[in-house]
Scaffold this motif. Structure first.
Motif: not given
Length: 236
Positions: A97-110
């Motif tokens: 779940e944390l990895e999923k959140q990290r990927q989502e933040l990366e997609a949003k902020y770069g």
């Protein structure tokens, strides 16, 4: 560290470990005992640098001075054969779940930027959210300007030595670390099977900036001083 801003990017952490070992040896050759503290990926260089330099090992050889304790400050504490990337591969639903959140933040902020020669570069506009949460804005501004590039190669090179099984070690847990998330810190401590003294705080990935006195006190306790702890959990 030699790996920072290396061009072409270094393929391993070995030069970092050599640099750390050189500094340690300067103290040991003077007959001094040493406490070594590492942060984040620096735990790998520290562990490799410490090989054979523990107080017990050196005393057995009739040598004065030795490493009396290693301190892993929200840092990579790896068993022999493991790599940074390997350790951070999700193993539980919580980590997934944390990895999923990290990927989502990366997609949003770069995410990471890549330099022309293939090194990793942190996006300075957003890195404060990951590395410097809970820090003073003025400190953050200065710290971001000091950041350099880092090679990708060392992240996948396995370590050759489980340092914390040979030398007394402390792990400083940072509960609000957004770079090395809490479950990963807990897993590394568990892998130690009781090898670590554990100190905990509510800081992020840069506790020496956000709560420096706490880190100073951790080092003093690690070196054998009796330092009072207020409202902090310490496990021995």
């Amino acid at each position: 560290m030699p790996s920072v801003d290396s061009s072409p990017p270094l393929s391993s952490w070995d030069q970092d470990a050599q640099a750390v070992r050189q500094v340690i040896m300067e103290r040991l050759d003077a007959g001094k005992d040493v406490v070594v503290l590492a942060h984040s990926f620096g735990g790998i260089a520290m562990s490799e640098a410490a090989k054979g330099l523990g107080k017990k090992e050196r005393a057995a050889q009739g040598l004065q001075g030795g490493i009396i304790r290693l301190i892993y400050m929200c840092s990579m504490a790896l068993p022999k054969g493991q790599s940074h990337i390997g350790q951070l591969t999700p193993q539980t639903p919580e980590e997934e779940e944390l990895e999923k959140q990290r990927q989502e933040l990366e997609a949003k902020y770069g995410g990471m930027e890549i330099t022309a020669d293939g090194a990793l570069k942190l996006p300075k506009d957003n890195v404060h959210m990951i590395l410097y949460n809970r820090c003073d804005p003025k400190d953050i501004e200065r710290a971001v300007e000091l950041l350099g590039t880092f090679p990708a190669g060392p992240l996948s090179v396995p370590v050759t030595y489980t340092a914390y099984r040979e030398i007394p070690s402390t792990y400083i847990v940072c509960k609000n670390d957004f770079a090395l998330r809490l479950p990963y810190q807990r897993r590394m401590i568990a892998q130690g099977e009781g090898c670590f003294d554990v100190e905990e705080c509510d800081e992020g990935h840069s506790p020496w900036m956000s709560k420096p006195q706490f880190i100073v006190d951790c080092v003093r306790r690690a070196s054998g001083e009796e330092v009072y702890i207020e409202n902090l959990a310490v496990t021995h």
